[in-house]
Write a protein that holds these residues in place. Structure first.
Motif, PDB file in Angstrom:
ATOM      1  N   LYS A  45       0.835  -1.213   0.000  1.00  0.00           N
ATOM      2  CA  LYS A  45       0.000   0.000   0.000  1.00  0.00           C
ATOM      3  C   LYS A  45       0.864   1.254   0.000  1.00  0.00           C
ATOM      4  N   THR A  46       1.836   1.296   0.923  1.00  0.00           N
ATOM      5  CA  THR A  46       2.696   2.480   1.003  1.00  0.00           C
ATOM      6  C   THR A  46       3.523   2.635  -0.265  1.00  0.00           C
ATOM      7  N   THR A  47       4.021   1.535  -0.782  1.00  0.00           N
ATOM      8  CA  THR A  47       4.814   1.580  -2.011  1.00  0.00           C
ATOM      9  C   THR A  47       3.989   2.166  -3.155  1.00  0.00           C
ATOM     10  N   GLY A  85       1.513  11.466   5.319  1.00  0.00           N
ATOM     11  CA  GLY A  85       2.199  10.189   5.528  1.00  0.00           C
ATOM     12  C   GLY A  85       1.676   9.459   6.743  1.00  0.00           C
ATOM     13  N   GLN A  86       2.327   8.335   7.043  1.00  0.00           N
ATOM     14  CA  GLN A  86       1.845   7.492   8.127  1.00  0.00           C
ATOM     15  C   GLN A  86       2.154   8.099   9.498  1.00  0.00           C
ATOM     16  N   PHE A  87       3.174   8.973   9.556  1.00  0.00           N
ATOM     17  CA  PHE A  87       3.548   9.553  10.840  1.00  0.00           C
ATOM     18  C   PHE A  87       3.375  11.060  10.806  1.00  0.00           C
ATOM     19  N   LEU A 160      -3.650   9.749   1.710  1.00  0.00           N
ATOM     20  CA  LEU A 160      -3.425   9.501   3.140  1.00  0.00           C
ATOM     21  C   LEU A 160      -2.960   8.066   3.336  1.00  0.00           C
ATOM     22  N   ASP A 161      -1.856   7.912   4.074  1.00  0.00           N
ATOM     23  CA  ASP A 161      -1.364   6.558   4.342  1.00  0.00           C
ATOM     24  C   ASP A 161      -1.786   6.106   5.740  1.00  0.00           C
ATOM     25  N   GLU A 162      -2.681   5.163   5.793  1.00  0.00           N
ATOM     26  CA  GLU A 162      -3.209   4.619   7.053  1.00  0.00           C
ATOM     27  C   GLU A 162      -3.547   5.703   8.073  1.00  0.00           C
ATOM     28  N   PRO A 163      -4.466   6.599   7.687  1.00  0.00           N
ATOM     29  CA  PRO A 163      -4.755   7.733   8.570  1.00  0.00           C
ATOM     30  C   PRO A 163      -5.358   7.337   9.907  1.00  0.00           C
TER      31      PRO A 163
HETATM   32 MG    MG Z   1       2.311   1.012   4.791  1.00  0.00          MG
END
Ligand code: MG
Ligand code: ADP
Length: 296
Positions: A45-47, A85-87, A160-163
């Protein structure tokens, strides 16, 4: 602001780390709205998000975002999207308002920065907390501030990555409302999630990434239907399931089924959930039979 054409197109897209493919042959077209990239940890997913947001090059194939090629038209892509991002990326020492004003200034809004910050604080329900340093805020509020900061420029598409990973249920619901609000304002959203329930409740379109490809693709409803028909579940007086009979859900079909059941039998009509879809599709890919898979 509204964007009528495909927001994301992938043609035979592939990514790998060293010799290991993350995914291959990814082909898809996504229309405006809320798109969920669903998949377990490590699915890619992130990739995929990094490729679509120009942070990483594809190893093969092509991708277009808002009609712009992510490799040849990087600048146009970046100018027209927001990325979270995720963070969290906000500064903990600054107040919420200071964070947004600073981000707006960096984005070149100049004297309009304060106004934009206040509008975003209002939009994300952060006005009351805006004067306090962010390190005293809850995780959910910080995440909302992070999204607000990404949106200081008006853009038609937010990634949004894993919000909602790690959020409590209440903050999650609040964020869903915010994202739906954005979609209502014609801002499309592409988000990744590990949560089926979230994809089902929030997205117009769900893409299930699994085992190096798209294992399923459609509206939450289409995915559920792909898994199979609804079933009449019959129980005896002790509550034990005595039969599960497929049905199209029509009154006449349910009547036909219940006519065969004895007195004292109770029924439930069960529609497949996206969880069922997930388990059956991933089990099929693993070469198992559904139900055989160990609890994740
Ligand atoms: Mg990820
Ligand atoms: N920097 C990296 N180096 C090597 N392998 C990586 C790196 N980042 C991710 N991977 C691998 O690529 C795959 C997909 O990762 P990722 O896109 O982060 O998945 P997800 O976001 O769905 O959890 C995983 O198998 C992961 O181990």
């Amino acid at each position: 602001m509204a964007y009528a054409d495909a927001i994301v197109e992938c043609i035979d897209l592939a990514a790998r780390f060293g010799p290991e493919p993350v995914f291959t042959g990814l082909t898809l077209v996504a229309q405006p709205g809320i798109v969920a990239l669903l998949g377990p940890n490590g699915a890619g997913k992130t990739t995929l998000l990094r490729i679509l947001t120009t942070l990483r090059r594809p190893d093969a194939g092509a991708a277009r975002v808002l009609g712009f090629d992510v490799v040849r038209q990087q600048r146009e892509v970046r100018r027209n999207i927001a990325v979270v991002g995720q963070f969290p990326a906000v500064d903990n020492v600054l107040t919420g308002r200071e964070n947004l004003v600073m981000t707006a200034r960096l984005a070149g809004l100049g004297r309009r920065s304060r106004g934009r910050a206040d509008a975003l604080l209002d939009q994300f329900g952060l006005t009351d907390a805006a004067g306090r340093a962010v390190n005293g805020w809850s995780g959910g509020m910080r995440r909302r501030l992070d999204i607000a900061a990404a949106l200081v420029r008006l853009v038609p598409l937010l990634f949004l990555d894993e919000p909602t990973t790690g959020m409590d249920p209440e903050s999650r619901r609040r964020l869903w409302d915010d994202l739906r609000g954005l979609a209502g304002d014609d801002v499309s959203v592409v988000l990744t999630t590990q949560y089926l329930y979230e994809a089902e409740r929030l997205a117009d379109r769900v893409l299930l990434l699994f085992d190096g490809g798209i294992a399923a693709d459609g509206s939450p409803d289409q995915l559920r239907r792909a898994v199979g028909d609804a079933r009449v579940e019959a129980r005896d007086s002790s509550g034990a399931v005595i039969a599960e009979i497929p049905t199209d859900g029509s009154a006449s079909d349910v009547r036909r089924i219940t006519d065969q059941l004895g007195a004292g039998v109770t029924i439930d009509i069960r529609r497949p959930t996206l969880d069922d879809a997930y388990l059956s599709l991933t089990a099929t890919r693993r070469g198992e039979r559904p139900g055989e898979r160990a609890q994740a």
